[in-house]
Design a protein around this motif. Structure first.
Motif, PDB file in Angstrom:
ATOM      1  N   HIS A  64      19.206  -7.133 -20.696  1.00  0.00           N
ATOM      2  CA  HIS A  64      18.122  -6.648 -19.843  1.00  0.00           C
ATOM      3  C   HIS A  64      17.240  -7.821 -19.420  1.00  0.00           C
ATOM      4  O   HIS A  64      17.359  -8.923 -19.949  1.00  0.00           O
ATOM      5  CB  HIS A  64      17.265  -5.613 -20.586  1.00  0.00           C
ATOM      6  N   ARG A  65      16.378  -7.543 -18.463  1.00  0.00           N
ATOM      7  CA  ARG A  65      15.306  -8.461 -18.071  1.00  0.00           C
ATOM      8  C   ARG A  65      13.994  -7.740 -18.382  1.00  0.00           C
ATOM      9  O   ARG A  65      13.849  -6.551 -18.093  1.00  0.00           O
ATOM     10  CB  ARG A  65      15.350  -8.793 -16.575  1.00  0.00           C
ATOM     11  N   ASP A  66      13.041  -8.425 -18.937  1.00  0.00           N
ATOM     12  CA  ASP A  66      11.781  -7.774 -19.309  1.00  0.00           C
ATOM     13  C   ASP A  66      11.072  -7.151 -18.111  1.00  0.00           C
ATOM     14  O   ASP A  66      10.485  -6.079 -18.217  1.00  0.00           O
ATOM     15  CB  ASP A  66      10.857  -8.766 -20.020  1.00  0.00           C
ATOM     16  N   ILE A  67      11.162  -7.785 -16.953  1.00  0.00           N
ATOM     17  CA  ILE A  67      10.436  -7.304 -15.776  1.00  0.00           C
ATOM     18  C   ILE A  67      10.910  -5.913 -15.347  1.00  0.00           C
ATOM     19  O   ILE A  67      10.153  -5.179 -14.715  1.00  0.00           O
ATOM     20  CB  ILE A  67      10.518  -8.325 -14.609  1.00  0.00           C
ATOM     21  N   GLN A  68      12.126  -5.505 -15.698  1.00  0.00           N
ATOM     22  CA  GLN A  68      12.606  -4.179 -15.295  1.00  0.00           C
ATOM     23  C   GLN A  68      11.799  -3.069 -15.973  1.00  0.00           C
ATOM     24  O   GLN A  68      11.797  -1.937 -15.505  1.00  0.00           O
ATOM     25  CB  GLN A  68      14.103  -4.024 -15.545  1.00  0.00           C
ATOM     26  N   TYR A  69      11.108  -3.379 -17.054  1.00  0.00           N
ATOM     27  CA  TYR A  69      10.277  -2.394 -17.745  1.00  0.00           C
ATOM     28  C   TYR A  69       8.801  -2.498 -17.356  1.00  0.00           C
ATOM     29  O   TYR A  69       7.988  -1.723 -17.845  1.00  0.00           O
ATOM     30  CB  TYR A  69      10.436  -2.545 -19.261  1.00  0.00           C
ATOM     31  N   TRP A  70       8.474  -3.464 -16.514  1.00  0.00           N
ATOM     32  CA  TRP A  70       7.095  -3.677 -16.079  1.00  0.00           C
ATOM     33  C   TRP A  70       7.034  -3.690 -14.557  1.00  0.00           C
ATOM     34  O   TRP A  70       6.703  -4.708 -13.937  1.00  0.00           O
ATOM     35  CB  TRP A  70       6.562  -5.002 -16.614  1.00  0.00           C
ATOM     36  N   PRO A  71       7.341  -2.580 -13.893  1.00  0.00           N
ATOM     37  CA  PRO A  71       7.458  -2.569 -12.424  1.00  0.00           C
ATOM     38  C   PRO A  71       6.147  -2.820 -11.685  1.00  0.00           C
ATOM     39  O   PRO A  71       6.170  -3.103 -10.497  1.00  0.00           O
ATOM     40  CB  PRO A  71       7.985  -1.160 -12.142  1.00  0.00           C
ATOM     41  N   PHE A  72       5.033  -2.741 -12.370  1.00  0.00           N
ATOM     42  CA  PHE A  72       3.741  -2.941 -11.717  1.00  0.00           C
ATOM     43  C   PHE A  72       3.353  -4.405 -11.625  1.00  0.00           C
ATOM     44  O   PHE A  72       2.353  -4.746 -11.031  1.00  0.00           O
ATOM     45  CB  PHE A  72       2.646  -2.142 -12.443  1.00  0.00           C
ATOM     46  N   GLY A  93      21.545 -12.094 -35.724  1.00  0.00           N
ATOM     47  CA  GLY A  93      21.339 -11.396 -34.458  1.00  0.00           C
ATOM     48  C   GLY A  93      20.239 -11.997 -33.606  1.00  0.00           C
ATOM     49  O   GLY A  93      19.301 -11.306 -33.215  1.00  0.00           O
ATOM     50  N   PRO A  94      20.343 -13.298 -33.280  1.00  0.00           N
ATOM     51  CA  PRO A  94      19.282 -13.932 -32.498  1.00  0.00           C
ATOM     52  C   PRO A  94      19.234 -13.392 -31.068  1.00  0.00           C
ATOM     53  O   PRO A  94      20.197 -12.803 -30.581  1.00  0.00           O
ATOM     54  CB  PRO A  94      19.698 -15.408 -32.487  1.00  0.00           C
ATOM     55  N   VAL A  95      18.100 -13.618 -30.419  1.00  0.00           N
ATOM     56  CA  VAL A  95      18.032 -13.331 -28.990  1.00  0.00           C
ATOM     57  C   VAL A  95      18.997 -14.289 -28.305  1.00  0.00           C
ATOM     58  O   VAL A  95      19.065 -15.473 -28.634  1.00  0.00           O
ATOM     59  CB  VAL A  95      16.600 -13.513 -28.446  1.00  0.00           C
ATOM     60  N   ARG A  96      19.792 -13.744 -27.374  1.00  0.00           N
ATOM     61  CA  ARG A  96      20.772 -14.541 -26.631  1.00  0.00           C
ATOM     62  C   ARG A  96      20.387 -14.506 -25.150  1.00  0.00           C
ATOM     63  O   ARG A  96      20.089 -13.438 -24.621  1.00  0.00           O
ATOM     64  CB  ARG A  96      22.177 -13.964 -26.791  1.00  0.00           C
ATOM     65  N   ILE A 107      20.933  -6.720 -11.726  1.00  0.00           N
ATOM     66  CA  ILE A 107      22.229  -6.081 -11.967  1.00  0.00           C
ATOM     67  C   ILE A 107      21.951  -4.677 -12.486  1.00  0.00           C
ATOM     68  O   ILE A 107      21.317  -4.512 -13.530  1.00  0.00           O
ATOM     69  CB  ILE A 107      23.071  -6.874 -12.989  1.00  0.00           C
ATOM     70  N   GLN A 108      22.387  -3.676 -11.742  1.00  0.00           N
ATOM     71  CA  GLN A 108      22.156  -2.283 -12.127  1.00  0.00           C
ATOM     72  C   GLN A 108      22.960  -1.930 -13.383  1.00  0.00           C
ATOM     73  O   GLN A 108      24.060  -2.424 -13.590  1.00  0.00           O
ATOM     74  CB  GLN A 108      22.552  -1.339 -10.989  1.00  0.00           C
ATOM     75  N   GLY A 109      22.392  -1.059 -14.207  1.00  0.00           N
ATOM     76  CA  GLY A 109      23.117  -0.537 -15.360  1.00  0.00           C
ATOM     77  C   GLY A 109      22.951  -1.324 -16.645  1.00  0.00           C
ATOM     78  O   GLY A 109      23.564  -0.994 -17.653  1.00  0.00           O
ATOM     79  N   LEU A 110      22.116  -2.369 -16.639  1.00  0.00           N
ATOM     80  CA  LEU A 110      21.855  -3.114 -17.869  1.00  0.00           C
ATOM     81  C   LEU A 110      20.561  -2.582 -18.471  1.00  0.00           C
ATOM     82  O   LEU A 110      19.587  -2.346 -17.768  1.00  0.00           O
ATOM     83  CB  LEU A 110      21.740  -4.616 -17.594  1.00  0.00           C
ATOM     84  N   ASP A 111      20.565  -2.385 -19.797  1.00  0.00           N
ATOM     85  CA  ASP A 111      19.430  -1.721 -20.425  1.00  0.00           C
ATOM     86  C   ASP A 111      19.292  -2.143 -21.885  1.00  0.00           C
ATOM     87  O   ASP A 111      20.275  -2.178 -22.622  1.00  0.00           O
ATOM     88  CB  ASP A 111      19.636  -0.204 -20.336  1.00  0.00           C
ATOM     89  N   PHE A 112      18.076  -2.444 -22.286  1.00  0.00           N
ATOM     90  CA  PHE A 112      17.760  -2.807 -23.666  1.00  0.00           C
ATOM     91  C   PHE A 112      18.300  -1.779 -24.655  1.00  0.00           C
ATOM     92  O   PHE A 112      18.782  -2.123 -25.725  1.00  0.00           O
ATOM     93  CB  PHE A 112      16.231  -2.915 -23.811  1.00  0.00           C
ATOM     94  N   THR A 147      14.848 -13.441 -16.893  1.00  0.00           N
ATOM     95  CA  THR A 147      15.988 -13.966 -17.640  1.00  0.00           C
ATOM     96  C   THR A 147      16.696 -12.828 -18.379  1.00  0.00           C
ATOM     97  O   THR A 147      16.067 -12.094 -19.136  1.00  0.00           O
ATOM     98  CB  THR A 147      15.541 -15.021 -18.661  1.00  0.00           C
ATOM     99  N   TYR A 148      18.006 -12.689 -18.150  1.00  0.00           N
ATOM    100  CA  TYR A 148      18.771 -11.671 -18.882  1.00  0.00           C
ATOM    101  C   TYR A 148      18.980 -12.136 -20.321  1.00  0.00           C
ATOM    102  O   TYR A 148      19.356 -13.280 -20.570  1.00  0.00           O
ATOM    103  CB  TYR A 148      20.127 -11.423 -18.213  1.00  0.00           C
ATOM    104  N   HIS A 149      18.724 -11.213 -21.256  1.00  0.00           N
ATOM    105  CA  HIS A 149      18.867 -11.525 -22.676  1.00  0.00           C
ATOM    106  C   HIS A 149      19.223 -10.268 -23.445  1.00  0.00           C
ATOM    107  O   HIS A 149      19.038  -9.143 -22.981  1.00  0.00           O
ATOM    108  CB  HIS A 149      17.605 -12.192 -23.231  1.00  0.00           C
ATOM    109  N   SER A 150      19.765 -10.479 -24.642  1.00  0.00           N
ATOM    110  CA  SER A 150      20.174  -9.386 -25.530  1.00  0.00           C
ATOM    111  C   SER A 150      20.162  -9.930 -26.951  1.00  0.00           C
ATOM    112  O   SER A 150      19.830 -11.090 -27.173  1.00  0.00           O
ATOM    113  CB  SER A 150      21.580  -8.893 -25.161  1.00  0.00           C
ATOM    114  N   SER A 151      20.564  -9.099 -27.892  1.00  0.00           N
ATOM    115  CA  SER A 151      20.813  -9.592 -29.249  1.00  0.00           C
ATOM    116  C   SER A 151      21.820  -8.668 -29.921  1.00  0.00           C
ATOM    117  O   SER A 151      21.840  -7.468 -29.659  1.00  0.00           O
ATOM    118  CB  SER A 151      19.525  -9.677 -30.078  1.00  0.00           C
TER     119      SER A 151
END
Length: 161
Positions: A64-72, A93-96, A107-112, A147-151
């Protein structure tokens, strides 16, 4: 009936975290200003993510990207600072991060909350360079909101905080 001993531990834990951060917040602001070339830093949101050992794929955080959860907010100038409260290695399980993904379109369909990271990775069209953020306790990792990231799972024998 309320368990006072549990309540006391929660208060003590929060107090210890506040005390720990109070001593370091000025240094964190200066570091963040330097790295982002910002004149002013404002904390808008904070959260703690505790990744217990042995949690398997349930501990995954999807791409995910953090900004997708902060649309304002507009993405320019929005950063996330991750402070490691424990040592973080590959097995915990580090942040990657995907190198260069801060310049990608959405990219549509990516989600934390999607724990199936392998399925998510099929959405990437190019070869990607994944970088693990292995940190020592007290170190900080800063990334842009785009930035796209996951863990992945915590396979170590200690909790990751």
């Amino acid at each position: 009936m309320r368990d006072e001993s549990i309540s006391g531990r929660i208060v003590a834990s929060k107090w210890l975290i506040d005390w720990f951060l109070m001593d370091r917040v000025e240094k964190l602001f200066e570091l963040t200003k330097k790295e982002t070339k910002a004149k002013k830093i404002q904390i808008w949101h904070s959260q703690s993510i505790w990744k217990p050992f042995g949690g398997g794929h349930e501990g995954n955080a999807g791409w995910h990207r953090d900004i997708q959860y902060w649309p304002f907010w507009k993405p320019n100038g929005i950063y996330t600072a991750w402070i490691a409260f424990s040592n973080v290695k590959d097995e915990s399980g580090p942040v990657r991060f995907i190198s260069g993904s801060n310049k990608w379109s959405e990219i549509q369909g990516l989600d934390f909350f999607d724990k199936d990271i392998i399925k998510q990775e099929m959405k990437f069209k190019n070869n990607i360079n994944i970088v693990n953020s292995n940190l020592k306790k007290g170190e900080v990792s800063i990334h842009t909101s785009t930035t796209y990231h996951s863990s992945g799972p915590n396979k170590s024998n200690q909790d990751r905080v």
